[in-house]
Design a protein around this motif. Structure first.
Motif, PDB file in Angstrom:
ATOM      1  N   THR A   6       0.660  -1.556   0.119  1.00 21.75           N
ATOM      2  CA  THR A   6      -0.189   0.003  -0.076  1.00 21.75           C
ATOM      3  C   THR A   6       1.089   1.761  -0.219  1.00 21.75           C
ATOM      4  OG1 THR A   6      -0.422  -0.315   2.287  1.00 21.75           O
ATOM      5  CG2 THR A   6      -1.861  -1.175   0.851  1.00 21.75           C
ATOM      6  N   THR A   7       2.198   1.499  -0.448  1.00 22.80           N
ATOM      7  CA  THR A   7       2.958   2.756   0.162  1.00 22.80           C
ATOM      8  C   THR A   7       4.208   2.421  -1.275  1.00 22.80           C
ATOM      9  OG1 THR A   7       5.059   1.417   1.010  1.00 22.80           O
ATOM     10  CG2 THR A   7       3.037   2.527   2.372  1.00 22.80           C
ATOM     11  N   ILE A   8       4.487   3.312  -1.857  1.00 20.18           N
ATOM     12  CA  ILE A   8       5.057   2.974  -2.701  1.00 20.18           C
ATOM     13  C   ILE A   8       6.722   2.757  -2.636  1.00 20.18           C
ATOM     14  CG2 ILE A   8       6.095   4.282  -4.517  1.00 20.18           C
ATOM     15  CD1 ILE A   8       2.988   4.195  -5.226  1.00 20.18           C
ATOM     16  N   ASP A   9       7.363   3.374  -1.812  1.00 30.27           N
ATOM     17  CA  ASP A   9       8.377   2.795  -0.567  1.00 30.27           C
ATOM     18  C   ASP A   9       8.367   0.740  -1.224  1.00 30.27           C
ATOM     19  OD1 ASP A   9       9.536   4.593  -0.323  1.00 30.27           O
ATOM     20  OD2 ASP A   9      10.200   4.561   1.528  1.00 30.27           O
ATOM     21  N   ARG A  10       8.044   0.235  -0.597  1.00 32.39           N
ATOM     22  CA  ARG A  10       7.296  -1.482  -0.191  1.00 32.39           C
ATOM     23  C   ARG A  10       7.096  -1.420  -1.421  1.00 32.39           C
ATOM     24  NH1 ARG A  10       2.707  -0.813   4.359  1.00 32.39           N
ATOM     25  NH2 ARG A  10       4.695   0.813   5.466  1.00 32.39           N
ATOM     26  N   ALA A  11       6.090  -0.993  -2.777  1.00 31.65           N
ATOM     27  CA  ALA A  11       5.969  -1.456  -4.081  1.00 31.65           C
ATOM     28  C   ALA A  11       7.320  -1.845  -4.816  1.00 31.65           C
ATOM     29  CB  ALA A  11       4.723  -0.688  -4.782  1.00 31.65           C
ATOM     30  N   VAL A  12       8.309  -0.543  -4.438  1.00 31.97           N
ATOM     31  CA  VAL A  12       9.000  -0.305  -5.308  1.00 31.97           C
ATOM     32  C   VAL A  12      10.513  -1.639  -4.868  1.00 31.97           C
ATOM     33  CG1 VAL A  12      11.734   0.662  -6.169  1.00 31.97           C
ATOM     34  CG2 VAL A  12       9.693   2.225  -5.874  1.00 31.97           C
ATOM     35  N   MET A  13      10.451  -1.733  -3.661  1.00 29.61           N
ATOM     36  CA  MET A  13      10.803  -2.847  -2.726  1.00 29.61           C
ATOM     37  C   MET A  13      10.719  -3.982  -3.358  1.00 29.61           C
ATOM     38  SD  MET A  13      11.682  -3.779   1.005  1.00 29.61           S
ATOM     39  CE  MET A  13      11.778  -1.450   1.482  1.00 29.61           C
ATOM     40  N   MET A  14       9.614  -4.481  -3.445  1.00 25.80           N
ATOM     41  CA  MET A  14       8.775  -5.514  -4.055  1.00 25.80           C
ATOM     42  C   MET A  14       9.770  -6.611  -5.462  1.00 25.80           C
ATOM     43  SD  MET A  14       6.877  -7.890  -3.200  1.00 25.80           S
ATOM     44  CE  MET A  14       5.970  -8.371  -1.996  1.00 25.80           C
ATOM     45  N   MET A  15       9.112  -5.191  -5.979  1.00 27.39           N
ATOM     46  CA  MET A  15       9.845  -5.258  -7.543  1.00 27.39           C
ATOM     47  C   MET A  15      11.061  -5.477  -8.312  1.00 27.39           C
ATOM     48  SD  MET A  15       7.432  -3.455 -10.095  1.00 27.39           S
ATOM     49  CE  MET A  15       7.788  -4.223 -11.522  1.00 27.39           C
ATOM     50  N   GLY A  16      12.152  -4.966  -7.297  1.00 21.81           N
ATOM     51  CA  GLY A  16      13.451  -4.814  -7.672  1.00 21.81           C
ATOM     52  C   GLY A  16      13.438  -3.785  -8.055  1.00 21.81           C
ATOM     53  N   LEU A  17      14.791  -3.104  -8.546  1.00 28.14           N
ATOM     54  CA  LEU A  17      15.318  -1.846  -9.274  1.00 28.14           C
ATOM     55  C   LEU A  17      15.458  -2.469 -10.750  1.00 28.14           C
ATOM     56  CD1 LEU A  17      17.662   0.480  -7.211  1.00 28.14           C
ATOM     57  CD2 LEU A  17      15.821   0.248  -6.682  1.00 28.14           C
ATOM     58  N   GLY A  18      16.245  -3.535 -10.671  1.00 28.46           N
ATOM     59  CA  GLY A  18      16.097  -3.476 -11.888  1.00 28.46           C
ATOM     60  C   GLY A  18      14.781  -3.626 -12.791  1.00 28.46           C
ATOM     61  N   PRO A  19      14.084  -5.093 -12.405  1.00 26.96           N
ATOM     62  CA  PRO A  19      12.209  -5.433 -12.770  1.00 26.96           C
ATOM     63  C   PRO A  19      11.422  -3.629 -12.974  1.00 26.96           C
ATOM     64  CG  PRO A  19      13.014  -7.028 -11.221  1.00 26.96           C
ATOM     65  CD  PRO A  19      14.057  -6.013 -11.522  1.00 26.96           C
ATOM     66  N   PHE A  20      11.724  -2.853 -11.789  1.00 26.27           N
ATOM     67  CA  PHE A  20      11.157  -1.350 -12.098  1.00 26.27           C
ATOM     68  C   PHE A  20      11.481  -0.558 -12.975  1.00 26.27           C
ATOM     69  CE2 PHE A  20      11.172   2.721 -10.839  1.00 26.27           C
ATOM     70  CZ  PHE A  20       9.387   2.881 -10.591  1.00 26.27           C
ATOM     71  N   PHE A  21      12.549  -0.650 -13.298  1.00 23.20           N
ATOM     72  CA  PHE A  21      13.248   0.170 -14.585  1.00 23.20           C
ATOM     73  C   PHE A  21      13.208  -0.835 -15.834  1.00 23.20           C
ATOM     74  CE2 PHE A  21      15.583   2.061 -11.536  1.00 23.20           C
ATOM     75  CZ  PHE A  21      15.545   3.618 -11.882  1.00 23.20           C
ATOM     76  N   ASN A  22      12.994  -1.667 -15.788  1.00 28.22           N
ATOM     77  CA  ASN A  22      12.245  -2.611 -16.631  1.00 28.22           C
ATOM     78  C   ASN A  22      10.940  -2.400 -17.321  1.00 28.22           C
ATOM     79  OD1 ASN A  22      15.492  -3.074 -17.322  1.00 28.22           O
ATOM     80  ND2 ASN A  22      15.048  -5.163 -16.629  1.00 28.22           N
ATOM     81  N   THR A  23      10.430  -2.793 -16.757  1.00 31.19           N
ATOM     82  CA  THR A  23       8.754  -2.439 -16.727  1.00 31.19           C
ATOM     83  C   THR A  23       7.897  -0.994 -16.722  1.00 31.19           C
ATOM     84  OG1 THR A  23       8.325  -4.572 -15.223  1.00 31.19           O
ATOM     85  CG2 THR A  23       6.909  -2.884 -15.632  1.00 31.19           C
TER      86      THR A  23
END
Length: 288
Positions: free
Chosen positions: A79-96
């Motif tokens: 429910t928070t953006i910090d946790r969402a980014v952590m859940m995805m991981g930086l590489g998958p986040f930027f690739n998505t």
């Protein structure tokens, strides 16, 4: 991207139309994320979260992506953006989140709509700021959840400006012609449905986290967290008209009931200008 020029028959039809096309984000968001991508080896999740939270559309895009790609092992909502980014991981986040369409390109042929959506986004940011500050005063258990929910409260109006700029402009024109006309009445006259009705349907269709759904549910208005979000949105909308807006005294009365602050302390916390201060003080407290 096809933009609506005529109303649709049902709320479900709006949801289907809005869901068929990728949600654009602000051009500034694309540029800032690209800059952070170049620093991926050293960048922190908090810096990424700050960029995401500056853009309600990007916030919605991230949370809905995470819910639609939920892992079977995930037994709680993010429910928070910090946790969402952590859940995805930086590489998958930027690739998505790369090569995303922008609001500015989508509305290139509709400059008035672009101005309109940028104003609503600015208002949503201010509401999130107020809600976060008040949640801190209330010692809320998770101020980040309140921040995200307040930022997304105007999501449907933002989406309507992006995908149905002409219809949304008509709503504003009706209200400009009749200052007493309620938003819901104008929306129903133009869209055949209110923004709140469309928002509830979108929230369920786009599977936002259940906690955020609850925080945006105005039928739970007696709950302090829900009331914080609603009051922040109302106050941000009214103060945008100027400190002489007729709804502000009632807003400030309601905020004072929510927070453990005296009236003068509250007015200073809200950054009420000195020249407007007397309007919101009890008569006994006003300087002679």
């Amino acid at each position: 991207m096809p933009l609506l020029t005529q109303p649709l028959e049902t709320v479900d039809a709006y949801v289907e139309h809005f869901s068929r096309q990728p949600l654009p984000v602000l051009r500034r968001t694309v540029k800032d994320l690209e800059a952070l991508r170049a620093e991926m080896d050293t960048v922190s999740g908090k810096r990424i979260a700050a960029v995401v939270l500056a853009d309600p559309l990007m916030t919605m895009k991230l949370l809905t992506h995470l819910e639609s790609h939920r892992r079977s092992s995930q037994n709680h909502d993010i429910t928070t953006i910090d946790r969402a980014v952590m859940m995805m991981g930086l590489g998958p986040f930027f690739n998505t989140f790369t090569r995303m369409p922008t609001v500015e390109d989508t509305l290139a042929a509709h400059p008035q709509a672009l101005i309109g959506v940028l104003k609503v986004i600015g208002r949503a940011r201010r509401a999130a700021h107020y809600a976060r500050d008040w949640a801190i005063v209330r010692h809320d258990l998770d101020v980040d959840e309140i921040t995200v929910a307040a930022l997304l409260r105007e999501a449907t109006e933002i989406v309507c400006w992006v995908f149905a700029p002409e219809l949304t402009r008509r709503v504003y024109s009706l209200q400009l012609a009749d200052r007493q006309l309620r938003s819901a009445t104008a929306q129903r006259a133009v869209f055949g449905a209110t923004a709140r009705e469309i928002q509830l349907a979108l929230i369920h269709a786009w599977t936002l986290p259940q906690l955020l759904v609850q925080l945006l549910d105005e039928t739970q208005g007696e709950h302090p967290r829900v009331r914080t979000i609603k009051l922040a949105a109302d106050f941000a909308r009214h103060v945008a008209h100027g400190w002489d807006d007729p709804a502000l005294p009632d807003d400030i009365d309601a905020i004072e009931r929510l927070l453990p602050l005296g009236r003068e302390q509250l007015l200073h916390r809200l950054n009420v200008p000195e020249e407007a201060m007397a309007r919101f003080l009890p008569e006994a407290s006003q300087p002679e």
